[in-house]
Design an enzyme around this catalytic site. Sequence first.
Site, PDB file in Angstrom:
ATOM      1  N   CYS A   2      53.155  68.194 -92.764  1.00 15.05           N
ATOM      2  CA  CYS A   2      53.303  67.885 -94.156  1.00 15.05           C
ATOM      3  C   CYS A   2      52.897  68.979 -95.264  1.00 15.05           C
ATOM      4  CB  CYS A   2      53.144  66.483 -94.744  1.00 15.05           C
ATOM      5  SG  CYS A   2      51.322  66.382 -94.559  1.00 15.05           S
ATOM      6  N   TYR A  48      62.069  61.802 -83.597  1.00 13.33           N
ATOM      7  CA  TYR A  48      60.695  61.822 -83.816  1.00 13.33           C
ATOM      8  C   TYR A  48      60.184  60.426 -83.595  1.00 13.33           C
ATOM      9  CZ  TYR A  48      56.656  61.697 -86.940  1.00 13.33           C
ATOM     10  OH  TYR A  48      55.279  61.747 -87.567  1.00 13.33           O
TER      11      TYR A  48
END
Length: 694
Positions: free
Chosen positions: A31, A170
């Site tokens: 992120c 994922y």
Amino acid sequence: MTRDPRYDVLFEPVQIGPHKTKNRFYQVPHCNGMGAAYPSSMAEMRGIKAEGGWSVVCTEEVEIHPSSEHSPIIEGRLWDDRDIPVFARMTEKIHAHGALAGIQPAYSGFTTANLYSREIPLAPSHRPVEQTYPVQARAMDKADIKALRHWHVAAAIRAQKAGFDIVYDYSGHDMTVQMHFLSRRHNTRGDEYGGSLTNRVRLFREILLDIKEAVGDRCAVAVRFAVDELMGEEGLTCDGEARDVVEMLADLPDLWDVNISEWSNDSSTSRFSEQNGQISYTAFVKQITGKPVVGVGRLTSPDTMVSLIKKGQLDLIGAARPSIADPFLPKKIEEGRLEDIRECIGCNICVSADFLCTPLRCTQNPTMGEEWRRGWHPEIMPPRKSADSVLIVGAGPAGLECARALGQRGYTVTLAEAENELGGRVAKECRLPGLSEWGRVRDYRVGQLHKMANVAVFAQSPLTADQVREFGAAHVVLATGARWRGDGMGRANLSPVPGHEKAQVLTPDDFLADEGADILQSLTGPVLIYDDDHYYMGGILAEMLRARGLDVTIATPAADISNFTHNTLEQERIQTRLLEMDVTLRPHRELTEIDDGMVELACVYTDRTETLPCVSVVLVTARLPNDALYYDLTCDEEALIHSDIKTVTRIGDCLAPGTIAAAVYGGHRYAREFDEPVHDGVPFKRELPLLAEA
């Protein structure tokens, strides 16, 4: 300089599906607080990583449908074709440097409350969402599962159109529906998607095969999988069901990206985890699959990297935080410049940006997040614009970085430090329990300064205003740091705490001073630590004092101990450790009075008071700038003019106390902007939304 042949193995190519890497350095998804809100910043930051030698550069989590969106957290967004140009800009910048681009589509189920879209979250079974919002996720039916598979395929096709070379399935960090279906904790279904492991892995396998069928001829398809949740039998374990999952899927993906869960374990700080701490969990994967394996562990040592490859434990060296601290880490190894690597200190200031919904920042790398909006490159500085000399007073994190950056620009710099040791607060704080790696902030900069003939460094050189004026520098920069307040004033107490002047009242500075060990040794309990700072200092001092066998209570106006460290993924570990050490915790309390042998605390809600026996009090509340020299210099303008000093500037904690990251940034910013034109208004480029048609 040339590469050490011992590291040649790190620069071998690796085949991942239809694509081949140029080396073994792989920036795993992470992120960044930019994503959908600041796409130009995100693209430039990723492009810099590729320029720095990372052979694969991946996105963060990327939302694929409005029924699973992360607001207010800022992530990537690929809901429909209108999002493709954002990622096309990123992949173009990555490809320009010969790297592969990877994308991590994410459908997060009950970990998101969909505060923007207001869609009802989906999950394997009925349950509340993870955040403390009064919202529940509903159990997915067969139509939902079919739709979810379609959304992943649509996202994969859009990703391929945007230029991505690797597309993820994922299932990591307990953050996606794939892992929620795998988990016995979250999946209580009674159909073919629940119950046995074969059933629980079904959706994971189906999405993987769907993506391969849709784009597998053009894109590699990777799996990101958490092989241990560190929960024992309650979760997946590397010697239990996680191993079984790897055996079931073995050679189906083109790449295994493996880690541990949850995020606070995968990205644990250096205070609680050693480097390369994950390999004992992840090493088994390479024994099972014939496909490449990438893993992480805050790896910065090329020797450790080589060992992992030669032992057959990894094929690719994964990194998130080390690639943030030094985007050019691979190139520096390739060019034989190991001493130039800015090693990650594991403080997780980078992680805090995600929780605080702001662009990424880094303690070691002050250019992180500023690549596009300020045009800052981590390795390139503008050349000097004048022959003016600079005197910097104070060699803490701000002063060291300011001297290093000005020296890189070519200015003649003198750095004067009053103490006999460089580093300021970093030199002191890195001796606290668990913070030894923070010393890298000092070590990197001191090492760089030693190579600069145009920078002179003098320790044990306290300077008065007269001495500064006599020195003859055209510009003076004051980086003289700050000191902890001894009166208890802070966020909660806006005036001094009665009794603060008593002899038994201490601050962190007393323990960080040269005589700190003697003070610690002589201290008697009970001890009250009053923490109105809410970061790491209060908790660490409580740990130190309790380890000495003292009776310790830590009181704070916050709801829990070291409250800010929720943002650095440490709070649970800090509070757990203190409880295990039998430190008494008193949250929701303000310190209202200090007296001989006692203190008075008041509830922040009811104002009800209580008294506690207390021999010593440690105040961890706020800090004051050491700015006396600044006012001594600037109070006499005629003397400044007579000494030919053009400017006197405060930076770092001397200007406004903050984090070490803020101090480093302040020093770097001064060096960047020195002698440059001053612009009115906003000092950086902004990304402004376009008005849509009515």
